[in-house]
Design a protein around this motif. Sequence first.
Motif, PDB file in Angstrom:
ATOM      1  N   ASN A 366       0.855  -1.296  -0.126  1.00 34.03           N
ATOM      2  CA  ASN A 366      -0.213  -0.005   0.048  1.00 34.03           C
ATOM      3  C   ASN A 366       0.918   1.234   0.062  1.00 34.03           C
ATOM      4  N   VAL A 367       0.765   2.087  -0.977  1.00 34.76           N
ATOM      5  CA  VAL A 367       1.669   3.368  -1.151  1.00 34.76           C
ATOM      6  C   VAL A 367       0.664   4.538  -1.115  1.00 34.76           C
ATOM      7  N   LEU A 368       0.653   5.356  -0.246  1.00 37.10           N
ATOM      8  CA  LEU A 368      -0.143   6.547  -0.115  1.00 37.10           C
ATOM      9  C   LEU A 368      -1.676   6.303  -0.507  1.00 37.10           C
ATOM     10  N   GLY A 369      -2.163   5.103   0.122  1.00 39.37           N
ATOM     11  CA  GLY A 369      -3.503   4.743   0.041  1.00 39.37           C
ATOM     12  C   GLY A 369      -3.789   3.929  -1.021  1.00 39.37           C
ATOM     13  N   ILE A 370      -2.995   3.733  -1.966  1.00 42.18           N
ATOM     14  CA  ILE A 370      -3.117   2.903  -3.139  1.00 42.18           C
ATOM     15  C   ILE A 370      -2.546   1.391  -3.055  1.00 42.18           C
ATOM     16  N   GLU A 371      -3.415   0.370  -3.208  1.00 44.39           N
ATOM     17  CA  GLU A 371      -2.923  -0.928  -3.187  1.00 44.39           C
ATOM     18  C   GLU A 371      -2.260  -1.172  -4.584  1.00 44.39           C
ATOM     19  N   MET A 372      -0.921  -1.571  -4.626  1.00 40.43           N
ATOM     20  CA  MET A 372       0.067  -1.708  -5.854  1.00 40.43           C
ATOM     21  C   MET A 372      -0.155  -3.139  -6.425  1.00 40.43           C
ATOM     22  N   ASN A 373      -0.756  -4.029  -5.650  1.00 38.22           N
ATOM     23  CA  ASN A 373      -0.995  -5.356  -6.194  1.00 38.22           C
ATOM     24  C   ASN A 373      -2.197  -5.249  -7.153  1.00 38.22           C
ATOM     25  N   GLY A 374      -1.898  -5.328  -8.362  1.00 39.60           N
ATOM     26  CA  GLY A 374      -2.914  -5.351  -9.384  1.00 39.60           C
ATOM     27  C   GLY A 374      -3.496  -4.135  -9.709  1.00 39.60           C
ATOM     28  N   VAL A 375      -2.763  -3.054  -9.236  1.00 44.06           N
ATOM     29  CA  VAL A 375      -3.148  -1.576  -9.634  1.00 44.06           C
ATOM     30  C   VAL A 375      -3.300  -1.349 -11.093  1.00 44.06           C
ATOM     31  N   LYS A 376      -4.079  -0.404 -11.598  1.00 43.27           N
ATOM     32  CA  LYS A 376      -4.355   0.018 -12.994  1.00 43.27           C
ATOM     33  C   LYS A 376      -3.488   1.355 -12.999  1.00 43.27           C
ATOM     34  N   GLU A 377      -2.963   1.467 -14.229  1.00 41.10           N
ATOM     35  CA  GLU A 377      -1.875   2.754 -14.317  1.00 41.10           C
ATOM     36  C   GLU A 377      -2.935   4.187 -14.104  1.00 41.10           C
ATOM     37  N   ARG A 378      -4.136   4.024 -14.653  1.00 40.04           N
ATOM     38  CA  ARG A 378      -5.139   4.933 -14.627  1.00 40.04           C
ATOM     39  C   ARG A 378      -5.436   5.480 -13.291  1.00 40.04           C
ATOM     40  N   ASP A 379      -5.480   4.466 -12.469  1.00 38.47           N
ATOM     41  CA  ASP A 379      -5.702   4.802 -10.952  1.00 38.47           C
ATOM     42  C   ASP A 379      -4.529   5.219 -10.185  1.00 38.47           C
ATOM     43  N   PHE A 380      -3.510   5.019 -10.454  1.00 41.00           N
ATOM     44  CA  PHE A 380      -2.166   5.210  -9.782  1.00 41.00           C
ATOM     45  C   PHE A 380      -1.550   6.318 -10.139  1.00 41.00           C
ATOM     46  N   ARG A 381      -1.870   6.811 -11.673  1.00 45.19           N
ATOM     47  CA  ARG A 381      -1.181   7.934 -12.160  1.00 45.19           C
ATOM     48  C   ARG A 381      -1.462   9.301 -11.149  1.00 45.19           C
ATOM     49  N   PRO A 382      -2.434   9.590 -10.687  1.00 43.47           N
ATOM     50  CA  PRO A 382      -2.614  10.777  -9.947  1.00 43.47           C
ATOM     51  C   PRO A 382      -1.597  10.839  -8.843  1.00 43.47           C
ATOM     52  N   LYS A 383      -1.297   9.595  -8.158  1.00 39.06           N
ATOM     53  CA  LYS A 383      -0.497   9.601  -7.189  1.00 39.06           C
ATOM     54  C   LYS A 383       1.113   9.855  -7.486  1.00 39.06           C
ATOM     55  N   ARG A 384       1.351   9.653  -8.724  1.00 44.88           N
ATOM     56  CA  ARG A 384       2.805   9.726  -9.051  1.00 44.88           C
ATOM     57  C   ARG A 384       3.461  11.121  -8.725  1.00 44.88           C
ATOM     58  N   ALA A 385       2.527  12.299  -8.923  1.00 51.52           N
ATOM     59  CA  ALA A 385       2.998  13.313  -8.411  1.00 51.52           C
ATOM     60  C   ALA A 385       3.606  13.532  -6.897  1.00 51.52           C
ATOM     61  N   ASP A 386       3.014  12.621  -6.235  1.00 53.52           N
ATOM     62  CA  ASP A 386       3.449  12.628  -4.842  1.00 53.52           C
ATOM     63  C   ASP A 386       4.649  11.792  -4.519  1.00 53.52           C
ATOM     64  N   ILE A 387       5.116  11.312  -5.427  1.00 55.95           N
ATOM     65  CA  ILE A 387       6.442  10.511  -5.220  1.00 55.95           C
ATOM     66  C   ILE A 387       7.550  10.767  -6.188  1.00 55.95           C
ATOM     67  N   GLY A 388       8.697  10.970  -5.285  1.00 60.90           N
ATOM     68  CA  GLY A 388       9.784  11.445  -6.213  1.00 60.90           C
ATOM     69  C   GLY A 388      10.890  10.392  -5.938  1.00 60.90           C
ATOM     70  N   PHE A 389      11.808  10.336  -7.070  1.00 60.90           N
ATOM     71  CA  PHE A 389      12.972   9.347  -7.092  1.00 60.90           C
ATOM     72  C   PHE A 389      14.102  10.049  -7.705  1.00 60.90           C
ATOM     73  N   VAL A 390      15.282   9.678  -6.594  1.00 62.82           N
ATOM     74  CA  VAL A 390      16.542  10.102  -7.125  1.00 62.82           C
ATOM     75  C   VAL A 390      17.267   8.881  -7.379  1.00 62.82           C
ATOM     76  N   PHE A 391      17.852   8.941  -8.955  1.00 62.77           N
ATOM     77  CA  PHE A 391      18.507   7.904  -9.333  1.00 62.77           C
ATOM     78  C   PHE A 391      19.909   7.820  -9.116  1.00 62.77           C
ATOM     79  N   GLN A 392      20.488   6.626  -8.813  1.00 67.12           N
ATOM     80  CA  GLN A 392      22.097   6.482  -8.631  1.00 67.12           C
ATOM     81  C   GLN A 392      22.787   7.241  -9.525  1.00 67.12           C
ATOM     82  N   ASP A 393      22.415   7.013 -10.822  1.00 67.47           N
ATOM     83  CA  ASP A 393      23.332   7.804 -11.740  1.00 67.47           C
ATOM     84  C   ASP A 393      22.630   8.596 -12.590  1.00 67.47           C
TER      85      ASP A 393
END
Length: 575
Positions: A366-393
């Motif tokens: 469960n990530v920020l209230g969304i269950e990721m197992n079987g999640v559809k991209e259209r349901d998760f897309r609004p939450k992507r703005a709340d998640i930042g990613f800093v890559f190794q390279d």
Amino acid sequence: MTDENKAAAADGNLAEIKDLSVSFMTDAGSIRAIDKVNFTIPRKTVVGVVGESGSGKSVTARSIIKLLPDTATTSGAIYLSNRAGSERLDVLSLSGEDLRRMRGSEAAMVFQEPNSVLNPVYTIGWQIEEGLRAHGMKDRKERRAKAIDILNKVGIPDAETRIDYYPHQFSGGQKQRIVIAMALALNPGLILADEPTTALDVTVQAEILDLLRLARDEFDASVLIITHNMGVIADIADQVVVMYRGHVVEQGDVEQIFYHPKEQYTQRLLASVPRIGQKLVVRDVDGNPVERSDDWRTQPLAVKAKGLTITYPGHLMQPDFVAVDNIDFEIHRSEVLGLVGESGSGKSTTGRAIAGLQKVSGGSLNVLGIEMNGVKERDFRPKRADIGFVFQDPGSSFDPLMTIAENVAEPLIVHGRYASVNDARDYVGDLLEMVQLPRAYMTRFPHELSGGQRQRASLARGLALKPSLLIADEPTSALDVSVQAKVLELFKQLQAEIGFACLFITHDLAVVDMLADRIMVMHKGRIVEHGEADDIMQRPQNPYTKKLLASLPVPDPREQRIHRAHLHELLASER
């Protein structure tokens, strides 16, 4: 050879670098990489050359075997004596056949990246034998026996069979062992090791350092090791040369450099090294500690995993690979959770699953209230703005054809916060200033920034949407210690001010100890230990955690000797 050269060859020094200067011709003119460098390499000694990127360490090492491009111009002198002390070569005057004979038989190089050295279409046996052939060993059976013997000595298991394997059939640490075997094959008097442990896990790093000690103690070779890791220097070096911007700023035996450094740069370098038990304290302009306003323990959960499993499907009759195996964990809002473990343990896969970049195979995430197992991209897309990613390279995650402003503004435009880069320019400038980069850098391209500056820009992009959750995947592993210290201070300050939850993925235990509230240790896809940072670091319970901690070199020569003995005891008890 003159009597003077014979006397010099027979003295205690295997190599002598005198007033060495190297310049490179570029489109912008001549650039001097090293300027009047002087030091010696005694026989049967490990000399550590330490300094930040761009200090001239690698150029100095490559000059010793005259392995520089045609654009290089050298002056000064490099003298290399043979093992017997009967001959002294003036390296810079050698060419053609004399140079080929010297390389491999008198001095050999171990490069930072074994994949750039090993040819993927030839077996490792053929590649080791190639050097033996070039230096006149004509008997095929003798070459093969010699190659098997040297593979056994560097610790490649089942060498009689694996001599016929290809490079891709070995792990990263084993490939580095094979490169060292190639260097040792002709029993040279000098081994030049250029950052041989930089990309390796701490347990593999400890094995490679033991191997370089073996070159000194059993093969009677001298070793010149180049690194920016002061723990590695404390572990293996007898003497130390400190370089900065093409100059030698200080040199001496290892204890003098660590306990009585004379130069300010050396003192600053040592002060930047992260140490276990040393918590990072960031202060504001008035000197007050910068702390979070809320206790993370009282905050709601940002991430909750229960029985999380991630499997990669097998191909071409291969079985499925379970990368993450039935793990449970939680991350509170405003908490920094450190995730440590070796390569292949499942750390990055876990981080990518939280960010929605990797599908979940089983269990619950469960990530920020969304269950990721079987999640559809259209349901998760609004939450992507709340998640930042800093890559190794950041060099590979930034688009090289886009300016820094365009790269940092990209998530803002994708998520509809701004219509164009021009509209976002003022905010992007604020973001760059927040990570201590001048606004003028907005018009630069990624290749025009240093590694540390690119990593700061990557952090600005990760925080552009003011996320409530940040995944930081090895964000400081490739940085010099002084740059790493600045990035860590910046990270701590921003985390206190913004209060985002963070999964900080690393294999550097000292770094995670400085930042994390809690630590999880992963091994082969499972969580083997987790708890408060101080408990994990000071009172580890799991044997794997104990081995990880014992493998981390301590930047203190006397303490490291005790540390290394403890590691060898742990390894002996496993057998």
